[in-house]
Scaffold this motif. Structure first.
Motif, mmCIF file in Angstrom:
data_model
loop_
_atom_site.group_PDB
_atom_site.id
_atom_site.type_symbol
_atom_site.label_atom_id
_atom_site.label_comp_id
_atom_site.label_asym_id
_atom_site.label_seq_id
_atom_site.Cartn_x
_atom_site.Cartn_y
_atom_site.Cartn_z
ATOM 1 N N PRO A 1 25.263 35.744 48.673
ATOM 2 C CA PRO A 1 26.576 36.205 49.161
ATOM 3 C C PRO A 1 26.646 36.357 50.673
ATOM 4 C CG PRO A 1 25.904 37.469 47.239
ATOM 5 C CD PRO A 1 24.717 36.655 47.652
ATOM 6 N N LEU A 2 25.507 36.526 51.335
ATOM 7 C CA LEU A 2 25.512 36.689 52.788
ATOM 8 C C LEU A 2 25.922 35.409 53.509
ATOM 9 C CD1 LEU A 2 22.207 38.746 53.189
ATOM 10 C CD2 LEU A 2 24.544 39.617 53.079
ATOM 11 N N ARG B 1 28.570 33.899 53.209
ATOM 12 C CA ARG B 1 29.994 33.948 53.513
ATOM 13 C C ARG B 1 30.322 34.833 54.710
ATOM 14 N NH1 ARG B 1 30.019 34.286 47.797
ATOM 15 N NH2 ARG B 1 30.617 36.488 47.793
ATOM 16 N N LEU B 2 29.309 35.441 55.309
ATOM 17 C CA LEU B 2 29.543 36.296 56.474
ATOM 18 C C LEU B 2 29.715 35.438 57.721
ATOM 19 C CD1 LEU B 2 26.887 39.094 55.792
ATOM 20 C CD2 LEU B 2 29.344 39.194 55.356
ATOM 21 N N ARG B 3 30.892 35.490 58.341
ATOM 22 C CA ARG B 3 31.160 34.632 59.502
ATOM 23 C C ARG B 3 30.238 34.941 60.678
ATOM 24 N NH1 ARG B 3 36.584 35.381 57.920
ATOM 25 N NH2 ARG B 3 36.773 37.130 59.374
ATOM 26 N N ASP B 4 29.904 36.217 60.869
ATOM 27 C CA ASP B 4 29.090 36.624 62.016
ATOM 28 C C ASP B 4 27.608 36.731 61.688
ATOM 29 O OD1 ASP B 4 31.336 36.762 63.620
ATOM 30 O OD2 ASP B 4 31.758 38.845 63.063
ATOM 31 N N GLY B 5 27.229 36.318 60.503
ATOM 32 C CA GLY B 5 25.829 36.409 60.121
ATOM 33 C C GLY B 5 25.441 37.813 59.701
ATOM 34 N N VAL B 6 24.149 38.045 59.639
ATOM 35 C CA VAL B 6 23.618 39.330 59.161
ATOM 36 C C VAL B 6 23.622 40.310 60.330
ATOM 37 C CG1 VAL B 6 21.649 40.471 58.075
ATOM 38 C CG2 VAL B 6 22.220 38.123 57.460
ATOM 39 N N ARG B 7 24.719 41.024 60.492
ATOM 40 C CA ARG B 7 24.864 41.933 61.632
ATOM 41 C C ARG B 7 25.411 43.299 61.253
ATOM 42 N NH1 ARG B 7 24.109 39.125 66.345
ATOM 43 N NH2 ARG B 7 24.286 36.845 66.212
ATOM 44 N N SER B 8 26.236 43.367 60.229
ATOM 45 C CA SER B 8 26.815 44.660 59.855
ATOM 46 C C SER B 8 25.747 45.554 59.245
ATOM 47 C CB SER B 8 27.943 44.460 58.844
ATOM 48 O OG SER B 8 27.415 44.052 57.591
ATOM 49 N N PRO B 9 25.950 46.873 59.283
ATOM 50 C CA PRO B 9 24.969 47.772 58.658
ATOM 51 C C PRO B 9 24.735 47.437 57.186
ATOM 52 C CG PRO B 9 26.488 49.029 60.022
ATOM 53 C CD PRO B 9 27.017 47.623 59.973
ATOM 54 N N GLU B 10 25.819 47.048 56.475
ATOM 55 C CA GLU B 10 25.681 46.744 55.054
ATOM 56 C C GLU B 10 24.841 45.478 54.831
ATOM 57 O OE1 GLU B 10 29.123 49.078 56.086
ATOM 58 O OE2 GLU B 10 28.676 46.998 56.596
ATOM 59 N N ALA B 11 25.076 44.459 55.659
ATOM 60 C CA ALA B 11 24.312 43.214 55.507
ATOM 61 C C ALA B 11 22.849 43.418 55.869
ATOM 62 C CB ALA B 11 24.942 42.121 56.376
ATOM 63 N N LEU B 12 22.603 44.163 56.932
ATOM 64 C CA LEU B 12 21.220 44.449 57.340
ATOM 65 C C LEU B 12 20.498 45.212 56.238
ATOM 66 C CD1 LEU B 12 21.996 45.488 61.011
ATOM 67 C CD2 LEU B 12 20.806 43.404 60.299
ATOM 68 N N TRP B 13 21.176 46.211 55.708
ATOM 69 C CA TRP B 13 20.583 47.004 54.628
ATOM 70 C C TRP B 13 20.266 46.114 53.438
ATOM 71 C CZ3 TRP B 13 19.829 52.431 54.723
ATOM 72 C CH2 TRP B 13 19.350 52.980 53.527
ATOM 73 N N ARG B 14 21.172 45.159 53.152
ATOM 74 C CA ARG B 14 20.989 44.303 51.984
ATOM 75 C C ARG B 14 19.730 43.457 52.093
ATOM 76 N NH1 ARG B 14 22.208 44.648 46.802
ATOM 77 N NH2 ARG B 14 22.611 42.643 45.796
ATOM 78 N N VAL B 15 19.515 42.841 53.254
ATOM 79 C CA VAL B 15 18.329 41.987 53.401
ATOM 80 C C VAL B 15 17.056 42.824 53.258
ATOM 81 C CG1 VAL B 15 17.089 40.384 54.879
ATOM 82 C CG2 VAL B 15 19.567 40.339 54.842
ATOM 83 N N VAL B 16 17.047 44.009 53.859
ATOM 84 C CA VAL B 16 15.883 44.888 53.708
ATOM 85 C C VAL B 16 15.701 45.268 52.244
ATOM 86 C CG1 VAL B 16 14.911 47.141 54.285
ATOM 87 C CG2 VAL B 16 16.048 45.788 56.062
ATOM 88 N N GLU B 17 16.798 45.610 51.589
ATOM 89 C CA GLU B 17 16.746 46.037 50.188
ATOM 90 C C GLU B 17 16.186 44.932 49.290
ATOM 91 O OE1 GLU B 17 19.891 48.640 47.601
ATOM 92 O OE2 GLU B 17 20.608 46.704 48.348
ATOM 93 N N VAL B 18 16.620 43.702 49.519
ATOM 94 C CA VAL B 18 16.118 42.584 48.725
ATOM 95 C C VAL B 18 14.626 42.375 48.988
ATOM 96 C CG1 VAL B 18 16.247 40.077 48.395
ATOM 97 C CG2 VAL B 18 18.351 41.432 48.526
ATOM 98 N N ASN B 19 14.227 42.450 50.254
ATOM 99 C CA ASN B 19 12.808 42.328 50.586
ATOM 100 C C ASN B 19 11.968 43.343 49.819
ATOM 101 O OD1 ASN B 19 11.842 40.308 52.446
ATOM 102 N ND2 ASN B 19 13.169 41.186 54.004
#
Length: 435
Positions: free
Chosen positions: A192-193, A195-213
């Motif tokens: 789902p990331l 679809r983010l136009r600005d890439g992994v930059r928002s707090p929610e997106a950053l948290w998500r990548v860490v969470e998946v890791n």
């Protein structure tokens, strides 16, 4: 797109599928299959002969000069007794007496120096072949600097099952970076990331990548504050995450009980990363005095990866070659300043792309930067072990420590260069053919 309301990463089935794919990419599945096959007996002990998956070997290393990096103590005519992959006794032959078992394989180290296996605190291990090469060159423990498709987690599992095939590894999973690129294909939970136009930059997106890791079993989290030095089209002084974004990454990692290592170059980037709470600063060529003081206060480690920066100077690309020639003396001064201030240092080669540099070369460069030989050795033994959370198991040859041994042809305190050419390597009590 907002990813704030997405549920936590799904459980065992997705994890199993993701890591099975990572193992296939890394080639670890084939190595494990061979290790448990009776047909593999000629190339290494099958599982039945090993006494169960992951059990270490039995070995006596005798006759060498033993060096303890923790104390600097040197013991002549030493004996190291390893049982089940763990050191049971180490010291002079006269002191150990009848505690040396009979009927155990013996590695004779007469005329050579004996010290613990080394730690590479920043290395990219994507394949089983790279992992074995790292061990053969003396790195018996390591910390991953991330991989694209969780291959380091597969390598870590290989090390647990067949320790002579890979370093004891702290895996970082996938890189937390604005542009995940093909890494989006590594896990359905990351898709789902895209679809983010600005890439992994928002707090929610950053948290998500860490969470998946962390859901996939990462031991640590790797991110960046600056662009890469090894790509001529990028400017390593350009900042890609600010203090707030770095703080979000650190908070997400801490929520899962993990620390963060951060790729960094510029002074502002280094300072933002350190004050955001990272565990270790990677590269850090232009780290300044105020940041070094902050690192000392916080206990933040510095992993300068001098090997990688020195390697840039030999690049056929003129931009990279000039970058290496410019950055290396600056980084050496930063390393010496860090050491003199009491900032903890860790050795890391930043090896990647199939080529594994001996971590002993990083010790050589630390010493060339002005760090005393014993302290330089500690950056690849006791110091790096502390950074990896292995201080009670790795970095010394003493009772209860891992049976990882390096045998070299000379005094590493007089000539650290001997660390780059091990005569013998032992991993968890098993002899490994040195490179």
């Amino acid at each position: 797109m907002c990813v704030e309301n997405t549920p936590p990463p799904s459980g065992r089935l997705t994890r199993r599928g993701v890591l099975a794919g990572a193992a296939a990419l890394a080639g670890t599945s084939a190595v494990l299959a061979q290790a448990v096959s009776p047909a593999a007996a000629s190339g290494g002990a099958p599982e039945a002969a090993r006494g169960g998956a992951g059990r270490g070997g039995d070995l006596v290393v005798e006759g060498g000069t033993l060096l303890d990096p923790a104390t600097g103590e040197v013991t002549e005519d030493a004996v190291v007794v390893i049982t089940g992959g763990v050191v049971r006794a180490a010291g002079s032959r006269a002191r150990l007496g009848n505690r040396v078992p009979s009927g155990v394989p013996v590695l004779r180290a007469h005329g050579r120096w004996v010290l613990p296996g080394l730690v590479d605190a920043h290395i990219h291990l994507n394949t089983a072949a790279e992992a074995r090469d790292a061990v053969r060159k003396g790195a018996t423990s390591a910390r991953s600097g991330s991989t694209n498709f969780f291959q380091d987690i597969a390598v870590r599992e290989l090390a647990r099952q067949v320790p002579e095939q890979a370093p004891r590894l702290r895996a970082a999973g996938v890189f937390v970076t604005p542009d995940l690129g093909d890494t989006l294909l590594a896990d359905p939970e990351l898709a789902p990331l895209a679809r983010l136009r600005d890439g992994v930059r928002s707090p929610e997106a950053l948290w998500r990548v860490v969470e998946v890791n962390l859901a996939r079993g990462a031991d640590t989290v790797k991110t960046r504050v600056n662009e890469r030095a090894g790509l001529p089209e990028q400017d390593p002084l350009t900042q890609v995450y600010d203090h707030e974004q770095l703080s979000a990454i650190v908070a997400a990692a801490r929520h899962g009980g993990k620390g963060v290592l951060c790729h960094s170059y510029s002074e502002k980037g280094c300072h933002d990363a350190v004050t955001a709470g990272i565990r270790s600063l990677e590269h850090g060529a232009f780290v300044g005095e105020r940041t070094l003081h902050e690192m000392r206060r916080r206990g933040t480690y510095f992993t300068p990866t001098l090997t990688a920066i020195a390697g840039l100077a030999d690049s056929p690309d003129p931009v990279l070659a000039e970058r290496g020639r410019t950055y290396l003396p600056v980084l050496k001064r930063a390393v010496l300043a860090a050491h003199e201030l009491g900032v903890p240092l860790a050795a890391g080669t930043d090896s990647s792309g199939g080529a594994v540099d001996p971590v002993g070369g990083e010790v050589v460069l630390m010493h060339a930067a002005g760090v005393p030989a014993l302290d330089a050795l500690r950056t690849a033994t006791t110091g790096a072990a502390q950074l990896l959370g292995l201080g009670s198991r790795v970095g010394r040859l003493a009772r209860g420590y891992a049976g990882d041994v390096l045998v070299v042809d000379g005094d590493p305190l007089a000539d650290p260069g001997v660390l780059t050419r091990p005569a013998h390597v032992v991993r968890a009590g098993f002899q490994v053919q040195a490179a």
